[in-house]
Design an enzyme around this catalytic site. Structure first.
Site, mmCIF file in Angstrom:
data_model
loop_
_atom_site.group_PDB
_atom_site.id
_atom_site.type_symbol
_atom_site.label_atom_id
_atom_site.label_comp_id
_atom_site.label_asym_id
_atom_site.label_seq_id
_atom_site.Cartn_x
_atom_site.Cartn_y
_atom_site.Cartn_z
ATOM 1 C CG HIS A 99 -1.996 -0.984 1.620
ATOM 2 N ND1 HIS A 99 -3.035 -1.214 0.371
ATOM 3 C CD2 HIS A 99 -2.225 -2.299 1.723
ATOM 4 C CE1 HIS A 99 -3.407 -2.165 0.330
ATOM 5 N NE2 HIS A 99 -3.234 -2.994 1.575
ATOM 6 C CB THR A 151 12.870 -6.370 4.367
ATOM 7 O OG1 THR A 151 13.923 -5.807 5.262
ATOM 8 C CG2 THR A 151 11.206 -6.081 5.741
ATOM 9 N NE ARG A 166 22.016 -10.575 13.440
ATOM 10 C CZ ARG A 166 21.495 -12.219 13.789
ATOM 11 N NH1 ARG A 166 22.808 -11.970 12.958
ATOM 12 N NH2 ARG A 166 21.408 -12.165 15.102
#
Length: 176
Positions: A99, A151, A166
């Protein structure tokens, strides 16, 4: 005509998604055949000897390489390309859409969205319950730990985990 085949594949999958997948350490040949057929009809590209789990939410823009698997209850939204020999455990989420949230003068649900494809390389293991976010590329031979939220791009042969994910270590890529 392609949309009709995709729709037929999706209906075939949904109506048979309750059939057993792997129970009692047994692979059900009829179920496997039906799911492979539905994947070939639904997906943009579908390799050979794929394994499709139960109760998966699919996007229509999925490419799946040879001998790759999608685990039970997976959630795939947006354009996702999955390489060869990829193992995806149950309850993984691959979300290639977001979004838009920058403006505060209008509600977020009225701001539209963005789409950024997800690319999963060959020989990748996506462990139970991991989430792969929009625009991420996962390199060949990588492992994404259970529950990780990815991410950012993952290098080849990296083992990643955590929220956000990570690099924990690299797989031993030397042959002895």
């Amino acid at each position: 005509m392609k949309k009709i085949f995709k729709m037929f594949g999706y209906v075939l999958y949904v109506t048979t998604s309750w059939l057993p997948h792997y129970q009692l350490h047994y692979s059900w040949p009829i179920t496997t055949f039906i799911r492979r057929l539905s994947a070939k009809l639904m997906f943009e590209k579908c390799g050979k000897k794929v394994d499709i789990g139960r109760k998966i939410s699919f996007s229509s823009r999925v490419s799946l390489g040879d001998r790759s698997s999608i685990g039970d209850n997976a959630f795939i939204l947006g354009e996702v390309s999955i390489g060869k020999d990829v193992m995806m455990a149950a309850n993984c989420a691959l979300i290639a859409s977001n979004h838009i949230t920058e403006r505060i003068d209008i509600p977020m649900n009225k701001q539209g969205g963005t789409d950024e494809p997800i690319f999963i390389g060959d020989d990748v293991w996506l462990c139970y319950g991991c989430t792969i976010c929009a625009g991420v590329k996962i390199g060949t031979g990588a492992v994404v730990a259970a529950g990780a939220v990815v991410t950012k791009d993952v290098p080849e042969y990296a083992v990643v985990g955590g929220v956000p994910a990570r690099v924990i270590k690299y797989r031993n890529v030397t042959q002895k």
